[in-house]
Design an enzyme around this catalytic site. Structure first.
Site, PDB file in Angstrom:
ATOM      1  NE  ARG A  33     -26.511   0.804  13.282  1.00  0.00           N
ATOM      2  CZ  ARG A  33     -27.047   1.186  12.120  1.00  0.00           C
ATOM      3  NH1 ARG A  33     -26.899   0.432  11.035  1.00  0.00           N
ATOM      4  NH2 ARG A  33     -27.715   2.330  12.034  1.00  0.00           N
ATOM      5  NE  ARG A 129     -28.829   7.713  -0.651  1.00  0.00           N
ATOM      6  CZ  ARG A 129     -28.981   6.664   0.145  1.00  0.00           C
ATOM      7  NH1 ARG A 129     -28.330   5.534  -0.139  1.00  0.00           N
ATOM      8  NH2 ARG A 129     -29.757   6.717   1.193  1.00  0.00           N
ATOM      9  CB  SER A 174     -31.545  10.109   9.210  1.00  0.00           C
ATOM     10  OG  SER A 174     -30.390   9.406   8.804  1.00  0.00           O
ATOM     11  CD  GLN A 176     -28.105   5.825   6.053  1.00  0.00           C
ATOM     12  OE1 GLN A 176     -27.871   6.879   5.458  1.00  0.00           O
ATOM     13  NE2 GLN A 176     -28.463   4.721   5.420  1.00  0.00           N
ATOM     14  CG  ASP A 327     -34.715   0.745   4.072  1.00  0.00           C
ATOM     15  OD1 ASP A 327     -34.650   1.879   3.554  1.00  0.00           O
ATOM     16  OD2 ASP A 327     -33.850   0.310   4.852  1.00  0.00           O
ATOM     17  CE  LYS A 354     -34.489   6.098   3.237  1.00  0.00           C
ATOM     18  NZ  LYS A 354     -33.616   6.088   4.410  1.00  0.00           N
ATOM     19  NE  ARG A 358     -35.334   2.640  -1.919  1.00  0.00           N
ATOM     20  CZ  ARG A 358     -34.665   2.082  -0.915  1.00  0.00           C
ATOM     21  NH1 ARG A 358     -35.080   2.233   0.326  1.00  0.00           N
ATOM     22  NH2 ARG A 358     -33.601   1.364  -1.160  1.00  0.00           N
ATOM     23  NE  ARG A 403     -34.062  -1.681   1.344  1.00  0.00           N
ATOM     24  CZ  ARG A 403     -33.479  -2.739   1.926  1.00  0.00           C
ATOM     25  NH1 ARG A 403     -33.913  -3.955   1.664  1.00  0.00           N
ATOM     26  NH2 ARG A 403     -32.479  -2.577   2.757  1.00  0.00           N
TER      27      ARG A 403
HETATM   28  C1  S3P Z   1     -30.188   2.530   7.886  1.00  0.00           C
HETATM   29  C2  S3P Z   1     -30.989   3.616   8.056  1.00  0.00           C
HETATM   30  C3  S3P Z   1     -31.997   4.051   7.080  1.00  0.00           C
HETATM   31  C4  S3P Z   1     -32.306   2.960   6.049  1.00  0.00           C
HETATM   32  C5  S3P Z   1     -31.059   2.294   5.545  1.00  0.00           C
HETATM   33  C6  S3P Z   1     -30.308   1.653   6.705  1.00  0.00           C
HETATM   34  C7  S3P Z   1     -29.213   2.201   8.928  1.00  0.00           C
HETATM   35  O1  S3P Z   1     -31.517   5.184   6.407  1.00  0.00           O
HETATM   36  O2  S3P Z   1     -33.022   3.509   4.972  1.00  0.00           O
HETATM   37  O3  S3P Z   1     -31.354   1.308   4.598  1.00  0.00           O
HETATM   38  O4  S3P Z   1     -28.654   1.079   8.924  1.00  0.00           O
HETATM   39  O5  S3P Z   1     -28.952   3.070   9.784  1.00  0.00           O
HETATM   40  P1  S3P Z   1     -31.736   6.684   7.003  1.00  0.00           P
HETATM   41  O6  S3P Z   1     -30.945   6.803   8.220  1.00  0.00           O
HETATM   42  O7  S3P Z   1     -31.236   7.595   5.922  1.00  0.00           O
HETATM   43  O8  S3P Z   1     -33.220   6.783   7.207  1.00  0.00           O
END
Ligand code: S3P
Length: 450
Positions: A33, A129, A174, A176, A327, A354, A358, A403
């Site tokens: 970010r 993914r 999520s 992300q 994670d 992921k 996992r 991981r």
């Molecule tokens: C992350 C969000 C998570 C996490 C990833 C980092 C982020 O993923 O598993 O390692 O930095 O926004 P998801 O948004 O798919 O849950």
């Protein structure tokens, strides 16, 4: 980029007491970010403590491809000369995000409301993914995308020339997806609203505010309602990236299961959207204390002290905690194997999409090492065999997942027979100093082809 090089088979064996200080690298989420928001600000953002793992380096390269000036000054000090919201140039090459779902999804969001196109790809793990979870909401802004079947990479995103703001309820927990929509909302006029039913890591919201965007968060019956006012001028920042709690998890959990250990992991962010593992470990009876609790950059921080804990018990991990430790389930399952009783983990469907599936990856390796695991679509459970009773003696597949590789290697440090992984190379995506750092604590860890 991982997964394209030669695999690195690795083995860990029963280790002497682990002791000392484990200074883990910068937070991966905040590092991505910092680079992306720095590239969208006007002027120079200075970053210290950036995680120099492959995932983040791929994001730095991508920001250069979109026109930002990104400079590595050495020792974790970086600067980004940003081009401003809406100022991205069209890249002249394919953007390769390597292993990083966070990188690709956040960057797609950041460019989705500019009148440019970009084609994204990644390694064998990333190209499997799901991306529709991001391209579906981006389409509401007017963005178009063409990828492979099932919404997979490689994929071309055609940014919206005339974006409209959106209101979007995130259907899966999520950060992300939430972040991709917020970053796209930066270059849409008016207010973009993102609603999440379950709180996920909130670094994007905190950092957007820090960069001067107008952003409000309201807790309502519908969930967390985040409202962003588009077209701000983002002001460059000086950012000190805190150390990554997700990396801290490995030396912490290793200390809990290796006899006689006493390890200090200094300066770890305890943002409640990230610290679920530590709460869970304490509930299991881990000797894990928070020392020198303080605030740094608006985030709660502490030094974590973990000592060998032979009497840990299995627990039910509440599903509402899942997002704050998503994670960390692989390494938790290793601790659970060394506890007594059942550890039940529910509400964890996201673990299946992921860097690898996992649940499946850990279940196969744990079973091969003598631990019983049961699983369903969105849950799994581990039958603890008690401290020091994990048999080990297997080679586990890491499935291009950092991981998974680190979790099995930590397991071998407390198992009766060595534990190997077929490929430790993905560790470099998030924790490039894992091997020397664990070795400095006293862990027995080797590369098998060295
Ligand atoms: C992350 C969000 C998570 C996490 C990833 C980092 C982020 O993923 O598993 O390692 O930095 O926004 P998801 O948004 O798919 O849950």
């Amino acid at each position: 980029m991982s997964g394209h090089g030669t695999p690195i088979p690795m083995t860990s064996t029963l280790s002497g007491p682990l002791s000392g200080r484990a200074e883990v690298p910068g937070d991966k989420s905040i590092s991505h970010r910092s680079l992306i928001l720095g590239a969208m600000a006007v002027g120079e953002t200075r970053i210290s403590g950036l995680l120099e793992g492959e995932d983040v380096i791929d994001t730095a390269k991508a920001m250069r491809a979109f026109g930002a000036e990104v400079t590595d000054h050495g020792g974790g000090e970086w600067s980004v000369y940003g081009v401003g919201v809406g100022g991205f140039a069209e890249p002249d090459q394919v953007i390769d995000c390597g292993n990083s779902g966070t990188g690709v999804r956040l960057i797609m969001g950041a460019m989705a409301t500019s009148p440019i196109s970009a084609t994204f790809t990644g390694d064998a793990s990333l190209n499997k993914r799901p991306m529709a979870r991001v391209t579906d909401p981006l389409a509401l802004f007017g963005t178009r995308s063409v990828g492979r079947s099932g919404g997979r990479l490689p994929m071309t995103i055609v940014g919206a020339a005339d974006p409209v703001p959106v209101r979007y309820v995130v259907p899966v927990p999520s950060a992300q997806v939430k972040s991709a929509v917020l970053l796209a909302g930066l270059n849409a006029p008016g207010k973009t609203v993102v609603i999440e039913k379950e709180a996920t890591r909130d670094h994007t919201e905190r950092m957007l505010r820090g960069f001067g965007a107008e952003l409000t968060v309201e807790e309502t019956e519908e969930g967390r309602v985040i409202t962003l006012t588009g077209r701000p001028e983002l002001k460059p920042q000086t950012i000190a990236v805190p150390r990554d709690p997700s990396s801290a998890a490995f030396p912490v959990c290793a200390a809990l299961i290796v006899p006689g250990s006493d390890v200090l992991v200094p300066g770890i962010g305890l943002n409640p959207t990230r610290s679920g593992l530590f709460t869970t470990l304490r509930e299991m009876g881990a000797d894990l204390t928070y020392e020198n609790e303080r605030e740094e950059g608006g985030e709660p921080v502490a030094d974590l002290r973990a000592r060998y804990s032979p009497d840990m018990k299995g627990i039910e991990v509440p599903p509402e905690r899942a997002a704050s430790m998503i994670d960390e389930y692989p390494i938790l399952s290793v601790v659970a194997a060394n506890a007594t009783g059942t550890t039940m983990m529910t509400g964890v469907k996201e673990l299946r999409v992921k860097e690898s599936d996992r649940i499946d990856a850990m279940a196969v390796g744990l079973r091969a090492c003598g631990v019983e695991v049961d699983e369903g679509d969105d849950w799994w459970s581990v039958e603890g065999v008690g401290a020091g009773n994990v048999a080990g003696g297997a080679t586990c597949a890491s499935h291009l997942d950092h991981r998974i590789a680190m979790s099995f290697l930590v397991m071998g440090m407390a198992a009766q027979k060595p534990v190997s992984v077929d490929d430790g190379s993905p560790i470099a995506t998030s924790f490039p100093v894992f091997e020397p750092l664990m070795a400095s604590l006293g862990a027995s860890l080797r590369r098998d082809n060295a």
